[in-house]
Every structure is written in structure tokens, then in C-alpha cells.
Design a protein around this motif. Structure first.
Motif, mmCIF file in Angstrom:
data_model
loop_
_atom_site.group_PDB
_atom_site.id
_atom_site.type_symbol
_atom_site.label_atom_id
_atom_site.label_comp_id
_atom_site.label_asym_id
_atom_site.label_seq_id
_atom_site.Cartn_x
_atom_site.Cartn_y
_atom_site.Cartn_z
ATOM 1 N N GLU A 42 62.625 41.488 41.374
ATOM 2 C CA GLU A 42 61.539 41.527 42.357
ATOM 3 C C GLU A 42 60.402 40.581 41.964
ATOM 4 O OE1 GLU A 42 60.184 45.357 43.705
ATOM 5 O OE2 GLU A 42 62.123 46.264 43.227
ATOM 6 N N ARG A 43 60.136 40.461 40.663
ATOM 7 C CA ARG A 43 59.075 39.551 40.214
ATOM 8 C C ARG A 43 59.380 38.126 40.628
ATOM 9 N NH1 ARG A 43 57.448 41.317 34.001
ATOM 10 N NH2 ARG A 43 56.601 43.391 34.516
ATOM 11 N N THR A 44 60.664 37.747 40.585
ATOM 12 C CA THR A 44 61.062 36.395 41.011
ATOM 13 C C THR A 44 60.772 36.202 42.490
ATOM 14 O OG1 THR A 44 62.815 36.376 39.340
ATOM 15 C CG2 THR A 44 63.002 34.788 41.137
ATOM 16 N N ILE A 45 61.051 37.215 43.300
ATOM 17 C CA ILE A 45 60.781 37.128 44.739
ATOM 18 C C ILE A 45 59.286 36.964 44.983
ATOM 19 C CG2 ILE A 45 60.825 38.423 46.908
ATOM 20 C CD1 ILE A 45 63.532 37.296 46.095
ATOM 21 N N LEU A 46 58.457 37.714 44.271
ATOM 22 C CA LEU A 46 57.008 37.630 44.465
ATOM 23 C C LEU A 46 56.499 36.240 44.100
ATOM 24 C CD1 LEU A 46 55.950 41.119 43.056
ATOM 25 C CD2 LEU A 46 56.196 40.435 45.448
ATOM 26 N N ARG A 47 57.018 35.656 43.027
ATOM 27 C CA ARG A 47 56.611 34.291 42.660
ATOM 28 C C ARG A 47 57.053 33.292 43.722
ATOM 29 N NH1 ARG A 47 58.221 35.838 37.290
ATOM 30 N NH2 ARG A 47 60.229 34.796 37.639
ATOM 31 N N LEU A 94 64.702 28.380 50.142
ATOM 32 C CA LEU A 94 65.273 28.189 51.479
ATOM 33 C C LEU A 94 65.963 29.461 51.961
ATOM 34 C CD1 LEU A 94 66.760 24.594 51.169
ATOM 35 C CD2 LEU A 94 64.815 25.296 52.567
ATOM 36 N N SER A 95 66.640 30.148 51.035
ATOM 37 C CA SER A 95 67.324 31.387 51.407
ATOM 38 C C SER A 95 66.319 32.450 51.846
ATOM 39 C CB SER A 95 68.156 31.906 50.228
ATOM 40 O OG SER A 95 69.187 30.994 49.905
ATOM 41 N N ILE A 96 65.213 32.564 51.129
ATOM 42 C CA ILE A 96 64.167 33.522 51.529
ATOM 43 C C ILE A 96 63.639 33.182 52.911
ATOM 44 C CG2 ILE A 96 61.821 34.322 50.999
ATOM 45 C CD1 ILE A 96 62.487 33.995 48.037
ATOM 46 N N LEU A 97 63.402 31.888 53.133
ATOM 47 C CA LEU A 97 62.887 31.444 54.428
ATOM 48 C C LEU A 97 63.852 31.784 55.557
ATOM 49 C CD1 LEU A 97 60.561 29.950 55.784
ATOM 50 C CD2 LEU A 97 61.741 27.798 55.306
ATOM 51 N N MET A 98 65.154 31.543 55.327
ATOM 52 C CA MET A 98 66.151 31.815 56.352
ATOM 53 C C MET A 98 66.297 33.324 56.598
ATOM 54 S SD MET A 98 67.249 28.923 57.501
ATOM 55 C CE MET A 98 65.559 28.364 57.253
ATOM 56 N N LEU A 99 66.223 34.122 55.531
ATOM 57 C CA LEU A 99 66.321 35.577 55.684
ATOM 58 C C LEU A 99 65.160 36.124 56.508
ATOM 59 C CD1 LEU A 99 67.510 36.648 52.115
ATOM 60 C CD2 LEU A 99 68.744 37.030 54.251
ATOM 61 N N LEU A 100 63.959 35.671 56.209
ATOM 62 C CA LEU A 100 62.796 36.154 56.962
ATOM 63 C C LEU A 100 62.847 35.687 58.412
ATOM 64 C CD1 LEU A 100 59.928 35.636 54.335
ATOM 65 C CD2 LEU A 100 61.083 37.764 54.968
#
Length: 324
Positions: free
Chosen positions: A32-37, A7-13
Motif C-alpha cells: 500500500e505504501r508503494t501505491i501511496l507514493r 500507467l496501470s494505476i491510471l488505467m484502473l482508475l
């Protein structure tokens, strides 16, 4: 934890547009690997997110796509309700907007959280003005706020320590400290940012010229560094004094920066419960005015000029009040 991060990634984008994997990883404090997954999982769930390679690459959502989902937790909702200062919002001309935003926020919460939100407003009131001080009236505060929001240049007449001066400024941010408004701004064609007291602005003329904000300017970081530098320059002297327990309590209640010396650093006339301390002072004259208010509950030891000034001023007070 993973759902919250997605959800945080979605809100940031959604809020910032395109962001690189390193930027997302730094914002969320993961690898960064966690973000890519996580990006792969969002895409698999039907979220229209894609990435571009190269120097100007990064991840972004499809243009025009957004979600109403915020993932706001109960503590986050309460923190947001506490963050606003109604008095400041009103001074900035945003009182009605702040009230409307609060109503919309409360309406978006689950029923059980709405009652909590009402209790927060009923149980906590924030007063930013210190005791025995009044709120400053800043005639041009709203005009300055408009210039800050819209990145517009302004021309002002300003009453400084050296008299009235004219400045053409690029206002970068407003600060409210202890009931007093300040604006951080830089003069046109200059790099250095300075602080101006809004109540000292005598005239203001807004222009239609926009300016580009410095990419690396952070208002909170600037203000923190500026206040540290100001206090270091203001309090260049120290006074060594002996204080009674009552005087120590007064100093602490006034939030004075007190350094207690070692117990063995005793003055020969000290009582057992008196302490020897160091406090910062602005000047000999200012320090004398400040310390005379403590009466016989303190004794100035150093500097000698401060001790002599205390004696001189005390004699003048006695002479003024003696009955002839």
C-alpha cells in the motif's frame, strides 16, 4: 517498472472509478505504501487524482477527465488480437463490431506493430469445435446475449432430462465449450446458479425487468467449479483394464483420464508391453459401448459386470454379422 505501474494505476482508475489503496495494491501486487507514493507522483505530474478518507473513500480521477494513453506493449497487443473468437462473435451478433474494433486497434498501433498484427491473423486460426463434431445451432443465443449484457430477466421453455419445463431466469453469463453454448443463470427468487444448454431452449420471452447481478459472482470461477462437480457426478465408476501400446495411444489421443497402475500390478495373461490402467466410466452400459471400440487391444478386468456386458455385446455383434 515504476512507469508501467503508474500507467496501470491510471488505467484502473479510469476504468473502474474510485478504488481504495488496498484494492489497488492487491490488483498490482505491491504494498500500500508503494501505491501511496505512486499516487503522489501522478498528482505531481498534473494528473487530477485525489483521495477521500472514510468508509466509502478511495482514489479517483476528476469527473470527465481521461487519457488516450494506454501503455499497451507489443505482447499485450498481440494477446488482445488473439483473444477474440471470430466465430463466437458472429454467433453473438458482434461480428461486424469485432472486425471494426480490430481495425481501430491496429490503426492505433505503431507502424512496426501493425505488420506483426497482420501476421498474427494470418498465422493463427482458432477452431473451438472438437474433431468429428459439428457446431450446435442455438436459436435464441442472441436474445440470451442481450439479456446477459443488459441484466434482463427472461422466461424460457427448456428441454431438460426430465422433460420440458418452464423457468423464469436471471441470466448471468454465457460460456462456449467445445462448440456448445451454455448460459449460467439463477431462477427468480432463488440464490443457486445453474447451467442451461442454450440449444435446449425451446422458447424464450424477454421481459423488461432488470435484475441486480450478485456482487460476488465470478463466471470463470463458477464454471470451473461446476465442471469439476459435473465430472465427479458423471464418472462414478472406474474400469480396470489391460491395454496394448496401440490402445494406450488411442486413450491418450482421446484425452481420457488414464491412471497407470504400478508395473508389478500385472495380469497373468499380459504381454510384456501391455499395461494395467484405470479409466473413469459413466455406467456399465456406457463403458461397454466405449471399450468395445478398442476390439482385441484391451481386456476388461473389473468390474465384473462390465466384463460380462462386454462379452454379451461382443456376442451380439458377432451374431449380427455372421453369414447365414
Amino acid at each position: 517498472m515504476q512507469a508501467s505501474r503508474l500507467l496501470s494505476i491510471l488505467m484502473l482508475l479510469q476504468a473502474r472509478g474510485r478504488m481504495t489503496a488496498p484494492a489497488l495494491a492487491a490488483a498490482l501486487e505491491v504494498a500500500e505504501r508503494t501505491i501511496l507514493r505512486d499516487i503522489d507522483q501522478l498528482s505531481a505530474a498534473g494528473v487530477p487524482v485525489w483521495g477521500d478518507r472514510g468508509r466509502n473513500g478511495g482514489f479517483q480521477l476528476r469527473a470527465g477527465w481521461s487519457t488516450e494513453l494506454t501503455g499497451m506493449t507489443e505482447p499485450e497487443a498481440n494477446a488482445l488480437l488473439l483473444a477474440g473468437l471470430p466465430g463466437a462473435a458472429t454467433e453473438l451478433g458482434l461480428g461486424a463490431a469485432a472486425a471494426s474494433a480490430r481495425l481501430k486497434l491496429i490503426a492505433s498501433l505503431p507502424q512496426e506493430w501493425r505488420e506483426q498484427a497482420d501476421r498474427v491473423g494470418a498465422c493463427l486460426h482458432i477452431d473451438s469445435v472438437d474433431w468429428y463434431r459439428s457446431q450446435e445451432t442455438s436459436v435464441y443465443l442472441r436474445e440470451l446475449a442481450d439479456a446477459v449484457w443488459n441484466s434482463m430477466q427472461i422466461k424460457i421453455k427448456y428441454e431438460s432430462w426430465n422433460g420440458v419445463v418452464s423457468r423464469e431466469l436471471e441470466p448471468l453469463g454465457l460460456i462456449l465449450k467445445g462448440g456448445t453454448w451454455y448460459v449460467a443463470a439463477r431462477a427468480v427468487s432463488e440464490i443457486k446458479v445453474r447451467t442451461y444448454r442454450v440449444s435446449n431452449v425451446l422458447e424464450l420471452q424477454a421481459s423488461r425487468k432488470n435484475f441486480k447481478r450478485p456482487a460476488k459472482f465470478a463466471l470463470a470461477d463458477y464454471w470451473q467449479a461446476s465442471t469439476r462437480r459435473f465430472e465427479a457426478e458423471l464418472y462414478r465408476l472406474q474400469a480396470k483394464i489391460c491395454v496394448s501400446p496401440r490402445a494406450m495411444k488411442w486413450l491418450l489421443n482421446a484425452r481420457t483420464n488414464v491412471t497407470v497402475l504400478m508395473p508389478e500390478a500385472k495380469h497373468k495373461k499380459d504381454k510384456a508391453d501391455w499395461k494395467m490402467v484405470l479409466i473413469p466410466i459413466e455406467s456399465i452400459e456406457h463403458g461397454a459401448r466405449q471399450l468395445l471400440a478398442f476390439g482385441g487391444e484391451i481386456e476388461v478386468l473389473e468390474p465384473l459386470k462390465l466384463r460380462e456386458k462386454i462379452i454379451e455385446d461382443a456376442r451380439a455383434v458377432i451374431a449380427r454379422h455372421l453369414v447365414v
